[in-house]
Enzyme design. Structure first.
Site, short mmCIF file in Angstrom:
data_model
loop_
_atom_site.label_atom_id
_atom_site.label_comp_id
_atom_site.label_asym_id
_atom_site.label_seq_id
_atom_site.Cartn_x
_atom_site.Cartn_y
_atom_site.Cartn_z
N GLU A 34 0.83 -1.20 0.00
CA GLU A 34 0.00 0.00 0.00
C GLU A 34 0.86 1.25 0.00
OE1 GLU A 34 -3.44 -0.18 2.28
OE2 GLU A 34 -3.60 -2.36 2.12
N CYS A 93 4.47 -6.16 9.44
CA CYS A 93 5.55 -5.63 10.27
C CYS A 93 5.74 -6.54 11.48
CB CYS A 93 5.21 -4.22 10.73
SG CYS A 93 6.57 -3.43 11.64
N CYS A 131 3.65 8.34 0.73
CA CYS A 131 3.97 7.48 1.87
C CYS A 131 4.22 6.06 1.32
CB CYS A 131 2.83 7.50 2.88
SG CYS A 131 3.16 6.48 4.32
N CYS A 178 3.98 -2.78 17.61
CA CYS A 178 3.51 -1.64 18.40
C CYS A 178 2.04 -1.86 18.73
CB CYS A 178 3.70 -0.34 17.62
SG CYS A 178 5.42 -0.05 17.17
N CYS A 212 -2.78 7.77 8.62
CA CYS A 212 -1.75 7.05 9.35
C CYS A 212 -2.33 5.83 10.04
CB CYS A 212 -1.11 7.95 10.39
SG CYS A 212 0.18 8.94 9.69
N CYS A 224 -0.93 -0.17 16.72
CA CYS A 224 -0.83 -0.18 15.25
C CYS A 224 -1.50 -1.40 14.65
CB CYS A 224 0.64 -0.15 14.86
SG CYS A 224 0.89 -0.31 13.08
S1 SF4 Z 1 3.94 1.48 14.11
FE1 SF4 Z 1 3.25 -0.39 13.06
S2 SF4 Z 1 4.33 -0.40 11.07
FE2 SF4 Z 1 5.43 1.06 12.44
S3 SF4 Z 1 7.02 -0.17 13.46
FE3 SF4 Z 1 5.24 -0.22 14.83
S4 SF4 Z 1 4.12 -2.10 14.24
FE4 SF4 Z 1 5.56 -1.62 12.56
#
Ligand code: SF4
Length: 401
Positions: free
Chosen positions: A124, A165, A158, A169, A392, A172
């Site tokens: 994306e 990932c 972006c 986090c 975001c 996220c």
């Molecule tokens: S915010 Fe999301 S995409 Fe960015 S490093 Fe943390 S888990 Fe990975």
């Protein structure tokens, strides 16, 4: 480096199937892609097929400046050579936009796929006309401000560096996907070239900033990420000062980027998101491995350009990281570093299965004001493309089909 978003039915939007975690070039199994190879590698390929090395310049020009997608469109190569390359399994292999979601605010979100190669997943990418203010306030391009105002266009792209990932986090949505695989340098740079092609961007005339803040942690895919940056600088003709890479605080990656020559080093953003180690470790478990001070020490190794600032990205989680005492602590923390810095504030959007809340707008403004009063430039990133899941943290909801 993303914050999550509104939604109802996660499974409807997010690709949930695993696709393997293979590194490297996906060209191996389905075709031999030229896109993603730098001039040196293109020269080697030309020599391999019995052609002079200088043909690599024609190829690079066609791939990265003329943005061709078919071998037959490389008209600077003799027709017989084009046909021979195709018959030997070579193809352009540039990632292409396969789906477009348009927002009422002009933002576009794309699903981008490696054409003709074995990388089946889409990634994306987001085009934000006029940017999202995330690039505001870095004085490094002040000289060009007047000139830039006269230029044709101002936009931000972006870019994703991985599918999914691994950083996890807590706020996220991408984290919920886990890491599916690394993108190759060509797949990363290809997002930019595909979007440039769609919007007929004129390099050198249009003012387009690139932010490596899409899906993934660029510093956990460092070689491909930097390979893409070098391609974008050398072959596409972009300035690394128009590029910002955001990291969750991968110390070895920060140290490596600090050692890159200035001609290729993008600007650096640290996804801070918390005022201290205790809160940061709760919302970003990576902090247990590399706590704030170790990240700051690594950042100090980055030799900044005149007027360049380090950006600290800060996602405001209602009641968790958005309190006035948090703002005061962030201000102290940043001032103590002595680094030229600015803060980008991002109000978190609620997401399914994520137990945080959106900050009140008064809290956001009070937070920003506290930083500014402490002498720290602070900007609120405009949420762009919320209606198309492009803001975001919304990039995880890849629509199927
Ligand atoms: S915010 Fe999301 S995409 Fe960015 S490093 Fe943390 S888990 Fe990975």
């Amino acid at each position: 480096m993303l914050t999550p978003a509104v939604s109802d039915d996660l499974s409807k939007f997010v690709r949930l199937e695993a696709a393997g975690k293979a590194d490297g070039c996906p060209a191996a199994s389905a075709g031999r892609g030229l896109f993603g190879l730098d001039a040196e590698a293109l020269a080697a390929r030309m020599v391999e097929v019995g052609e002079p090395a200088w043909r690599s310049r024609q190829l690079a020009e066609a791939l990265y400046r003329q943005r061709v997608t078919e071998m037959d469109a490389i008209t600077t190569l003799p027709k017989a050579l084009r046909q021979r390359l195709v018959s030997e399994g070579w193809l352009v292999g540039r990632p292409q936009i396969t789906q477009v979601f348009q927002s009422v605010d002009g933002t576009e979100r794309y699903l981008v796929q490696s054409q003709g190669l074995s990388g089946a997943e889409t990634v994306e990418t987001v085009w934000m006309p006029e940017g999202d203010d995330g690039e505001t306030g870095d004085g490094s391009d002040q000289d060009a401000a007047e000139e830039a105002a006269k230029r044709h266009r101002h936009a931000t792209i972006c870019i994703s560096s991985q599918v999914g990932c691994a950083v996890n986090c807590r706020f996220c949505l991408t984290a919920k996907l886990g890491l599916q695989r690394n993108l190759t340098a060509g797949e990363i740079a290809g997002q930019v070239v595909a979007v440039f092609s769609r919007h007929a961007v004129e390099v050198g005339r249009d003012r387009v900033n690139l932010v490596f803040m899409g899906m993934g942690e660029p510093f956990l895919n460092y070689d491909n990420f930097m390979g893409a940056v070098r391609l974008l600088v050398r072959e596409v003709g972009l300035s690394p000062q128009r590029m910002t890479v955001s990291t969750s605080g991968i110390v070895p990656g920060i140290e490596r980027v600090a050692a890159e020559p200035l001609e290729f080093r993008p600007k650096l953003a640290i996804s801070l998101n918390a005022p201290n180690d205790q809160i940061r470790s709760e919302i970003m478990p990576i902090n247990r491995k590399w706590p704030i001070q170790s990240v700051i020490e690594a950042v100090r190794r980055v030799k900044l350009r005149p007027r360049e600032r380090i950006t600290f990205e800060y996602v405001l989680l209602g009641g968790v990281t958005d309190r006035l005492k948090d703002a005061a602590e962030v201000a102290r923390l940043i001032r103590r570093t002595g680094l030229p810095a600015k803060v980008n504030l991002i109000a978190w959007n609620p997401g399914p299965g994520i137990e945080y809340s959106t900050p009140q707008s008064e809290a956001v403004e009070a937070f920003r004001r506290t930083l500014i009063d402490a002498g720290i430039p602070a900007y609120l990133r405009k949420p762009r493309g919320r209606d198309i899941y492009a803001a975001c943290g919304q990039l995880k909801r890849t629509v199927e089909g």
